[in-house]
Design a protein around this motif. Structure first.
Motif, PDB file in Angstrom:
ATOM      1  N   ARG A   1       3.818   6.755  -5.076  1.00 47.41           N
ATOM      2  CA  ARG A   1       2.368   6.575  -5.279  1.00 47.41           C
ATOM      3  C   ARG A   1       1.981   6.522  -6.753  1.00 47.41           C
ATOM      4  NH1 ARG A   1       1.231  11.274  -1.201  1.00 47.41           N
ATOM      5  NH2 ARG A   1       1.635  10.179   0.749  1.00 47.41           N
ATOM      6  N   ARG A   2       2.586   7.391  -7.573  1.00 46.99           N
ATOM      7  CA  ARG A   2       2.102   7.567  -8.939  1.00 46.99           C
ATOM      8  C   ARG A   2       2.992   6.994 -10.037  1.00 46.99           C
ATOM      9  NH1 ARG A   2       0.334  13.396 -10.256  1.00 46.99           N
ATOM     10  NH2 ARG A   2      -0.537  12.238 -11.976  1.00 46.99           N
TER      11      ARG A   2
ATOM     12  N   ASP B   1       0.854  -1.187   0.000  1.00 51.15           N
ATOM     13  CA  ASP B   1       0.000   0.000   0.000  1.00 51.15           C
ATOM     14  C   ASP B   1       0.890   1.238   0.000  1.00 51.15           C
ATOM     15  OD1 ASP B   1      -1.867   1.989   0.323  1.00 51.15           O
ATOM     16  OD2 ASP B   1      -2.361   1.461   2.396  1.00 51.15           O
ATOM     17  N   THR B   2       0.944   1.924  -1.121  1.00 54.33           N
ATOM     18  CA  THR B   2       1.788   3.116  -1.240  1.00 54.33           C
ATOM     19  C   THR B   2       1.031   4.393  -0.876  1.00 54.33           C
ATOM     20  OG1 THR B   2       1.219   3.397  -3.575  1.00 54.33           O
ATOM     21  CG2 THR B   2       3.165   2.057  -3.071  1.00 54.33           C
ATOM     22  N   THR B   3      -0.274   4.321  -0.707  1.00 54.97           N
ATOM     23  CA  THR B   3      -1.098   5.522  -0.553  1.00 54.97           C
ATOM     24  C   THR B   3      -0.810   6.314   0.722  1.00 54.97           C
ATOM     25  OG1 THR B   3      -2.900   4.281   0.470  1.00 54.97           O
ATOM     26  CG2 THR B   3      -2.969   4.550  -1.935  1.00 54.97           C
TER      27      THR B   3
ATOM     28  N   ASP C   1       7.179  11.142  -2.079  1.00 51.42           N
ATOM     29  CA  ASP C   1       5.864  10.566  -1.775  1.00 51.42           C
ATOM     30  C   ASP C   1       5.063  10.376  -3.066  1.00 51.42           C
ATOM     31  OD1 ASP C   1       6.629  10.866   0.889  1.00 51.42           O
ATOM     32  OD2 ASP C   1       5.370  12.637   1.223  1.00 51.42           O
ATOM     33  N   GLU C   2       5.071  11.411  -3.894  1.00 45.21           N
ATOM     34  CA  GLU C   2       4.333  11.334  -5.157  1.00 45.21           C
ATOM     35  C   GLU C   2       4.931  10.272  -6.076  1.00 45.21           C
ATOM     36  OE1 GLU C   2       2.543  14.181  -8.670  1.00 45.21           O
ATOM     37  OE2 GLU C   2       4.344  14.860  -7.631  1.00 45.21           O
TER      38      GLU C   2
END
Length: 166
Positions: free
Chosen positions: A30-31, A14-16, A26-27
């Motif tokens: 996640r992306r 879970d990267t969220t 962080d981005e």
């Protein structure tokens, strides 16, 4: 002592909720990390607590690159050819705020260096290059033997001779 499992990024992680204090990192996790892995532009490795394979504690990326001989420290450059030489790149390395100050950054860096050392048996490289985000990050890498590249306050190199077995 916390035990971690380090492995390639997979869908179980879970990267969220990951937050390291650097919004760009962080981005990235996640992306973009899974896209980079699928496109073969970076290998993304994640650390999770041994007790929870889905909780992202930290990550790093590895990829191949090259560096001009003129960008290397003089002592190393004089031993190498005058054309760009191959290096491994640690593109990103980050630890979630909940795991900072517990040695995970060091664990991730050592694991990254070990993976590069293992690859060096079949893939030549002059060393490992990192890009430090700030002075404290540069100090972290210097603690492990990385040296500033001439003319670049943010790029550091760990020469192959400092880490790889010949």
């Amino acid at each position: 002592m916390n035990a971690y499992r380090i492995r390639p990024l997979d869908k179980a992680v879970d990267t969220t909720a990951f937050q390291c204090g650097q919004p760009s990192l962080d981005e990235y996790i996640r992306r973009y990390a899974s896209q980079d892995a699928r496109r073969n532009v970076a290998r993304v490795f994640v650390a999770t607590p041994a007790s929870d394979d889905s909780h992202l504690a930290g990550f790093f990326t590895l990829s191949a690159g090259s560096i001009a001989c003129t960008e290397l420290p003089e002592a190393l450059a004089k031993k190498l050819p005058r054309y760009p030489v191959p290096v491994a790149l640690i593109g990103r390395l980050a630890v979630d705020v909940g795991f900072q100050g517990k040695g995970l950054g060091s664990i991730l860096l050592v694991d990254a260096c070990q993976k590069v050392a293992n690859a060096s048996a079949v893939l030549a490289m002059a060393g490992i290059v990192v890009e430090a985000k700030d002075d404290s990050t540069a100090s972290f890498y210097q603690h492990f033997g990385f040296q500033h590249l001439p003319g670049s306050p943010t790029r550091l190199l760990l020469p192959a001779a400092a880490f790889f077995a010949s």
